[in-house]
Write an enzyme that holds these catalytic residues in place. Structure first.
Site, short mmCIF file in Angstrom:
data_model
loop_
_atom_site.label_atom_id
_atom_site.label_comp_id
_atom_site.label_asym_id
_atom_site.label_seq_id
_atom_site.Cartn_x
_atom_site.Cartn_y
_atom_site.Cartn_z
N ARG A 53 -46.93 22.65 -38.87
CA ARG A 53 -45.52 22.30 -38.68
C ARG A 53 -45.24 21.06 -39.53
NH1 ARG A 53 -46.74 17.74 -37.80
NH2 ARG A 53 -44.55 17.33 -37.34
N GLY A 54 -43.96 20.67 -39.58
CA GLY A 54 -43.56 19.61 -40.50
C GLY A 54 -43.03 20.29 -41.76
N ASP A 73 -36.05 17.45 -42.14
CA ASP A 73 -36.25 18.89 -42.38
C ASP A 73 -35.23 19.45 -43.36
OD1 ASP A 73 -37.56 18.32 -39.67
OD2 ASP A 73 -38.35 20.26 -40.31
N LYS A 79 -36.19 15.99 -36.32
CA LYS A 79 -36.63 16.27 -34.95
C LYS A 79 -35.63 15.74 -33.93
CE LYS A 79 -39.37 18.18 -33.83
NZ LYS A 79 -39.07 19.61 -33.51
O1 MRU Z 1 -40.88 20.88 -35.19
P1 MRU Z 1 -41.69 20.14 -36.20
O2 MRU Z 1 -42.88 19.43 -35.66
O3 MRU Z 1 -42.01 21.00 -37.40
O4 MRU Z 1 -40.69 19.02 -36.72
C1 MRU Z 1 -41.10 18.15 -37.74
C2 MRU Z 1 -40.12 17.08 -38.05
O5 MRU Z 1 -39.04 17.04 -37.52
C3 MRU Z 1 -40.49 16.11 -39.12
O6 MRU Z 1 -39.91 14.87 -38.87
C4 MRU Z 1 -39.98 16.64 -40.48
O7 MRU Z 1 -40.41 17.96 -40.69
C5 MRU Z 1 -40.41 15.80 -41.60
S1 MRU Z 1 -42.16 15.91 -41.82
C6 MRU Z 1 -42.62 15.09 -43.19
#
Ligand code: MRU
Length: 348
Positions: free
Chosen positions: A51-52, A238, A249
């Site tokens: 994820r990320g 994202d 997030k």
């Molecule tokens: O739901 P996730 O864990 O994939 O969400 C991730 C985030 O919101 C991060 O802050 C975002 O992807 C940036 S990661 C470099």
């Protein structure tokens, strides 16, 4: 940057396929999966093994290599039809992070020019996406750290580090660079309900890389700022709209409102692959709705009163007006707006 603050790589390619650190199990278990078909990669993205935003883009790029490998082995004369269907499946795994669609589009464009065996060409492209992401993070780390004054403390939200990217991290890359430069007096991390990316992942990777971290429940952020304990909030994204609105997030918007109220600066760190110039404002960014169970349960155990329902948006939108600075590898935009974002994205 010394190696001791940058030791983790959660996504890598090996002969058998794509190797992923299963982030659902951290910090209790450090378990790697090796996936050798693209449907398994799509499922790993959907179920949060990986994820990320940048990390799911990199994983999807390697997933495209696996799709080409399967389709070319089965039907060398007509591998593209099945391959493009596989790409569509990868792209749909999660809706908010535009890095996923960006990486899939790049792999599709690369495949368009291929004659003969597509695998070596596509693997080189996936490796390039991966390497470029790490290079961008290192550059953003330096650029973002330049804003931090010696003795500052920072608050971060979710996980934006090596686990969330090709390596090093976006917001956590800035924190790594600022820490290595001796500038930071403290790093605070929101635990980030409901997936606990802060408590499980950010804390794991910072402790592993010798950077002290203090966790707080998400609801404690206002009190932290009121007490003057942090000077910066630093987060990833994202998807960033053309006007500088930021999807990240769930809870990021709250942190931005609180930061403005308390005179704390707010920094967003993301590669250019996170910027979606086709979307004019954050209102058009699709927000992933996840299962109510993630709120009603914790670690598989019920925590809510039986019969209660739950609302579980995974991301929120922070208006550009609450952002002090956006850091990308193409440049830095202070007090972002549509004109400054366009000028930054037009730079190479
Ligand atoms: O739901 P996730 O864990 O994939 O969400 C991730 C985030 O919101 C991060 O802050 C975002 O992807 C940036 S990661 C470099």
């Amino acid at each position: 940057m010394t190696a001791k603050h940058d030791t983790i790589r959660a996504v890598s390619w090996e002969e058998a396929g794509l190797r992923l650190l299963d982030q659902r199990l951290l910090p209790r278990q450090e378990h790697y999966l090796v996936l050798n078909d693209s449907a398994a990669v799509a499922e790993a993205i959907r179920s949060m093994v990986v994820r990320g935003a940048p990390a799911i883009g990199v994983a999807a790029a390697y997933g495209a290599v696996l799709a080409a490998r399967e389709r070319y082995a089965a039907l060398p004369a007509d591998w593209r039809t099945g391959f493009e269907a596989d790409l569509g499946f990868l792209q749909q795994a999660r809706p908010t992070a535009v890095n996923l669609a960006w990486a899939v589009a790049r792999m599709k464009a690369c495949a368009a020019g291929v004659t003969g065996d597509p695998v070596p060409v596509l693997l080189a492209e996936a490796r390039a996406i991966h390497d470029e992401d790490i290079r961008a993070n290192l550059l953003m780390g330096e650029r973002g750290a330049a804003f931090i004054s010696p003795g500052n403390a920072v608050l971060t939200h979710c996980n934006t580090g090596s686990l969330a990217t090709g390596g090093y991290g976006t917001a956590l890359g800035v924190i790594r660079s600022a820490w290595a430069a001796g500038k930071l007096s403290g790093v605070f991390a929101d635990e980030t309900r409901p997936w606990l990316q802060g408590a499980r992942l950010t804390a794991w990777e910072l402790v592993r890389d010798n950077i002290p971290v203090t966790l707080l429940v998400d609801g404690a952020a206002a009190h932290l700022m009121q007490q003057g304990k942090v000077q910066w909030v630093i987060v990833g994204s994202d998807r960033i709209a053309a006007n500088g609105d930021v999807a990240n997030k769930i809870g990021t918007y709250s942190a931005a409102v609180l930061a403005r109220h308390h005179g704390v600066k707010f920094m967003v760190v993301a590669p250019a692959s996170t910027v979606d110039m086709a979307i004019s404002t954050g209102a058009s960014i699709p927000i992933e709705a996840r299962e109510p169970q993630e709120v009603l349960e914790l670690g598989g155990q019920p925590v809510a009163a039986p019969g209660a329902s739950a609302w579980n948006p995974a991301f929120d939108i922070t208006p550009a007006a609450l952002v002090d600075v956006i850091v990308t590898e193409r440049g830095v935009v202070e007090q972002p707006d549509a004109e400054k974002m366009r000028a930054m994205m037009d730079r190479q």
